[in-house]
Design an enzyme around this catalytic site. Structure first.
Site, PDB file in Angstrom:
ATOM      1  N   GLU A   1       0.952  -1.188   0.269  1.00  0.00           N
ATOM      2  CA  GLU A   1       0.009   0.012  -0.575  1.00  0.00           C
ATOM      3  C   GLU A   1       1.025   1.348   0.161  1.00  0.00           C
ATOM      4  O   GLU A   1       0.843   2.127  -0.951  1.00  0.00           O
ATOM      5  CB  GLU A   1      -0.691   0.025   1.385  1.00  0.00           C
ATOM      6  CG  GLU A   1      -1.819   1.534   1.643  1.00  0.00           C
ATOM      7  CD  GLU A   1      -0.988   1.433   3.146  1.00  0.00           C
ATOM      8  OE1 GLU A   1      -1.182   3.078   3.293  1.00  0.00           O
ATOM      9  OE2 GLU A   1      -1.565   0.726   3.925  1.00  0.00           O
TER      10      GLU A   1
ATOM     11  N   GLU B   1      11.219   3.246   2.570  1.00  0.00           N
ATOM     12  CA  GLU B   1      10.104   2.696   2.495  1.00  0.00           C
ATOM     13  C   GLU B   1      10.303   1.794   3.598  1.00  0.00           C
ATOM     14  O   GLU B   1       8.677   1.704   4.375  1.00  0.00           O
ATOM     15  CB  GLU B   1       8.688   2.466   2.067  1.00  0.00           C
ATOM     16  CG  GLU B   1       7.771   3.220   1.673  1.00  0.00           C
ATOM     17  CD  GLU B   1       7.363   4.157   2.294  1.00  0.00           C
ATOM     18  OE1 GLU B   1       6.189   4.919   2.936  1.00  0.00           O
ATOM     19  OE2 GLU B   1       8.176   4.836   1.710  1.00  0.00           O
TER      20      GLU B   1
END
Length: 966
Positions: free
Chosen positions: A67, A138
């Protein structure tokens, strides 16, 4: 496969003028199109039936990590974060979340910019670009998110519930992910996380497992053409839907009492049962009926009995999961310390009430009453921002047939007493799970939950034990609720005699001022009433502030049993402590609003201190103050910033010390003083006629000011309270550094605040435009590139009309002084970007801000909040939006650059800067170094209150009655 257009009629509210259409694209992507010609914003939400339950074994958090990664870039739009940049520059916002069985991506944007926004958005589901560099960065962001949540009692208890379940069911999994699960462990197994993520995406993200909502101002045919062109290339690999059937809690995980140690000082009792999911019988609404009764707070309810015993502060009951596969029914009770000593009897009382419901049988009148309430709520539902609406519909699409995408399970339509009784019979001692959290369990646990480190112990129960608890439970008269007198039956609209755009003063007296605004926009049978009690005695000392808080909290407590039905019937209310006294708010259906308000005023007038409830509220407030030290560091930094700037804010530790010594007699002596002198600022809007509004205020004056025994007198002009803000010095940088209050919290935080000006239209728009232009680049640089932490924000700040910018960062990676330096480095980088901005880009940003300002209020509550802020701050610029739009149309790029150079740039001559730094457990060495070696050219604040006393203050816009500085 050809595109399928469904002729099914989607049930919608009677007052809903929007048009809806269901289509299915040739790739099996199901879409709900929403046409709203009146909208200022367009929005979209893509729901994917792939969530954390789908994480591969040994890669916990992979769905959540995916996501995060999809936002970065795509093969068509390869510049990192260009999607977020486009949305931000065109007045919009973006977000996403991963749940157990789905992941949802959503955005909004100015209505004229939908096509390009949708093109960028669609590429995440067609050809995302998940680069190795972005993947490595990330992972740190996901880990920062996990670190942020480590000390959250909500997260810890939820994971503990999952931990005590079958290891073979996906419910057992850890879903957030961390560096450990996404980097360290995979590497040890020879796995490449990026390749595993790409494989996960390619094997699971399929058009036939997606539901899309697009909300736009165009007609349905045009929206359909747009959707077809943008989303037809989404792959359909004919992925079978995931199957999560099976019991997450087999017998060994039932009939358990789990005792856990929380972070905060609280006593919470959670009783839950694995149940048949309500979604399977949503037309009958069994769990809605049952939760209404178990969660009721009126006379004869479970909560009422617990409260009278002094055992409970709050109670919630309801279904917890939205899944076809499995679900839980929860009863959550916040206990007092006395209640913690009577857990057995409390659980026994709950089962006694369930037995009462079973014995009485399902009551048709209660079902019909619920249907009436829900139908009225559905058909007169307030409009909400398109982004929230699109998200809500997309989530419903996963669960309901097309005709019920809007209504969902909110309005049951089939009375089926056998089904309701069958569901009620599932709440038995043989399948219960009981979780209790309290500091009293410290030193009495023998187990540790592996992800969050929660200390706990498990006791096995048997049916006989629970039956004994029922036997020893109090014998007070539990009963079904009485019929609800607050259900609105008159939904007619009052005549609007004069269409006005802004509030007008309808009435003035020595005691009050009434602002009135008729409903000329929403045409709904609802109203808003706000009564602000300006009381000089309320905040002149920490003791007065605490006593006023006790007064308002006790008032709400006394009213609850009577007024709970009003909340159920769509009429909410509040009595809130404010900086200058307290306020009474009523909002919702107008029909019975006057009845409720009259009772509130009567309770204010006849207030007496009940020592038993005083003790309960005092204990609750004491824990609230004591638990402040467990607030996350960025919240602590915000608190210190407010303490430094707000002339009359009292510290929580002073309030805590005072609270220890308060008794009922002190409050009894204080309350008449509080009410003896008061001035009422009143605002009434909506479905109430002007003469009614005047009568309401006249009645309040009669009760509080004019009756022979009335406690209140009007204020002298010299007594009107104002809120004033510290004025920082031009060209100075102030530092305030402090250790975090919780030594166990490794996170640190900084708030870098730049104070700019007092309310002024031209200055306002320069600051707003600068914030709009800088917000996304700040997030990209400080979070995405530098990975300083999960919480990275650039916001405008408005303290009672004093405007500024603030950067907020929370981090375990770097200490606050470093974070502060990176904020200043970003401002230096942004300077070049601002200088190089083309005239076209400048105009585009100006137009985006204009579009934001021209957005219409969505509902009466939103409109009232806007006008009330003008009244509360004393600025009274009801045409603020129009004035600021006019100023924006005249604004030139050179003026924005000059504004930046004068007020924001690091060495700007008029820059007024305050850095508030909270040092967490990982950075205590840096804290000692920081306070000993302060940055050159800066001014260290050693004591908040000496600093506050030494500084000049901005003038207040709020003068005496009718006197306003403009």
């Amino acid at each position: 496969m050809a595109m399928e257009r469904s002729e099914v009629e989607i049930v919608k509210p009677r007052n809903d003028k929007r048009e809806y259409r269901r289509i299915v694209l040739p790739n099996s992507l199901e879409v709900c199109l929403i046409s709203d010609p009146d909208t200022d914003k367009a929005a979209a939400s893509m729901n994917v039936d792939v969530g954390s339950f789908c994480d591969p074994e040994g890669l916990e958090g992979l769905a959540h990590f995916l996501e995060h990664m999809l936002f970065y870039a795509s093969e068509k739009y390869r510049v990192e974060d260009s999607y977020s940049k486009f949305i931000a520059e065109h007045g919009g916002s973006t977000n996403a979340f991963t749940s157990s069985e789905n992941t949802n991506f959503y955005f909004d944007v100015n209505a004229d910019c939908l096509e390009e926004a949708l093109d960028r958005f669609s590429q995440f589901f067609i050809k995302p670009l998940m680069s190795a560099d972005a993947t490595n960065r990330e992972v740190k962001a996901v880990d920062s998110e996990f670190q942020k949540n480590l000390l959250s009692d909500f997260r810890r208890m939820y994971q503990l519930e999952k931990h005590i379940s079958s290891v073979d069911h996906p419910y057992h999994k850890f879903s957030t992910g961390s560096r450990e699960t996404l980097e360290v462990r995979p590497k040890a197994k020879g796995l490449d996380t990026r390749l595993e993520m790409i494989k996960f995406y390619e094997n699971n993200y399929s058009a036939n497992l997606m539901q899309l909502v697009v909300y736009a101002k165009e007609n349905l045919d045009d929206i359909q053409s747009l959707v077809e062109s943008k989303f037809e290339a989404v792959r359909n690999i004919l992925r079978n839907p995931f199957d999560f059937s099976g019991e997450p809690c087999p017998s060994e995980h039932l009939q358990v009492l789990v005792k856990a140690v929380p972070i905060e000082d609280c006593n919470k009792l959670k009783i839950l049962w694995p149940i048949t999911p309500g979604i399977r019988h949503y037309k009958e609404g069994p769990w809605g009926y049952i939760s209404h009764l178990i969660g009721h707070e009126g006379e004869g309810s479970l909560f009422s009995v617990l409260k009278r015993r002094g055992w409970a502060i709050s109670l919630f009951a309801g279904e917890g999961e939205q899944s076809y596969a499995f679900s839980f029914f929860y009863t959550i009770i916040e206990l007092t310390d006395a209640g913690q000593e009577h857990i057995d009897e409390t659980i026994g009382l709950l089962f006694k009430y369930i037995k009462l419901l079973q014995d009485f049988g399902v009551q048709k009148w209660i079902f019909d009453e619920l249907v009436a309430i829900r139908e009225t709520g559905f058909h007169y539902k307030d409009k909400i921002p398109p982004i929230r609406y699109a998200l809500r519909v997309a989530l419903n699409m996963q669960l309901y047939p097309p005709e019920d995408w809007l209504v969902g399970s909110s309005v049951p339509s089939n009375f089926a007493p056998d089904i309701i009784q069958q569901f009620l019979n599932e709440l038995t001692p043989s399948n219960v799970r009981i979780f209790c959290q309290s500091k009293k369990f410290e030193g009495h646990t023998n187990l540790t939950e592996p992800w969050y480190g929660t200390q706990f112990a498990v006791e096995k129960l048997d049916v006989l034990t629970i039956e004994q608890w029922v036997e020893i439970a109090p014998t007070e008269n539990l009963s079904l609720p009485k019929p609800n007198m607050f259900i609105p039956t008159d939904l007619s609209l009052k005549n609007v005699h004069e269409k006005v755009r802004y509030p007008q003063i309808l009435r003035k007296s020595p005691f009050s001022r009434l602002w009135y605004k008729s409903d000329t926009n929403f045409f709904t049978p609802k109203a808003v009433i706000r009564i602000d009690f300006n009381c000089p005695e309320s905040n002149h000392s920490p003791e007065a502030s605490v006593l006023t808080k006790m007064f308002t909290t006790l008032l709400m407590d006394y009213l609850n049993e009577y007024a709970y039905d009003a909340r159920v019937g769509g009429l909410s209310y509040g009595i809130n402590h404010t900086d200058t006294g307290f306020e009474v708010i009523c909002l919702g259906f107008s029909h019975k609003m006057r009845v409720l308000l009259d009772v509130i005023i009567s309770n204010i007038n006849s207030f007496e201190v009940r020592s038993d409830r005083f003790s309960v509220i005092k204990e609750s407030l004491k824990k609230k103050y004591e638990n402040y030290k467990f607030h996350p560091p960025h919240s602590q930094a915000m608190y210190y910033c407010s303490q430094l700037l707000d002339e009359h804010s009292w510290p929580w530790n002073d309030k805590l010390e005072i609270l220890q010594h308060l008794d009922p007699n002190l409050l009894s002596l204080f309350t008449p003083k509080l009410l003896r002198k008061a001035y009422l600022e009143c605002y009434i809007s909506g479905n109430i006629e002007p003469n009614e509004a005047e009568l309401i205020v006249e009645h309040i004056e009669e009760v509080l000011f004019k009756a022979s025994n009335s406690p209140s007198k009007p204020l002298f002009p010299s007594q009107h309270l104002t809120r004033r803000i510290v004025k920082l010095e031009d060209g100075l940088k102030y530092f305030y550094a402090v250790e975090g209050l919780n030594p166990s919290d490794e996170n640190s935080a900084v708030v870098n605040y730049i104070q700019v000006h007092q309310d002024d239209i031209k200055m306002n728009v320069k600051l707003q435009l600068l914030a709009l232009v800088a917000k996304q680049p700040a997030f990209h640089q400080l979070r995405s590139v530098e990975q300083l932490g999960y919480i990275v924000l650039l916001r405008q700040r408005n303290d009672h009309g004093v405007h500024g910018l603030q950067f907020i960062i929370q981090s375990t990676v770097k200490d606050p002084l470093h974070l502060d330096a990176r904020v200043n480095a970003f401002i230096g980088m942004f300077e070049n970007r601002l200088y190089e901005m083309s005239e076209e880009e400048f105009k585009s940003n100006v137009n985006a801000l204009i579009d934001l300002k021209l957005e219409k209020h969505k509902n009466l509550r939103e409109e009232a909040a806007f006008f009330w802020k003008e009244i509360s701050d004393g600025t009274l610029l009801f045409d603020r939006k129009e004035s600021e739009v006019a100023a924006l149309r005249e604004l030139k790029k050179e003026e924005l650059v000059e504004f930046f150079n004068s007020h924001v740039k690091f060495d700007a001559p008029q820059r007024r800067n305050l850095s508030v730094q909270v040092y967490g457990g990982l950075h205590l060495t840096e804290y000692k170094q920081a306070i000993e070696n302060w940055p050159p050219g800066s001014c260290q604040i050693a004591d908040i209150y000496n600093f506050r006393r030494s500084r000049p203050l901005y003038g207040s816009f709020k003068g005496g009655v009718g006197h306003v500085k403009l």
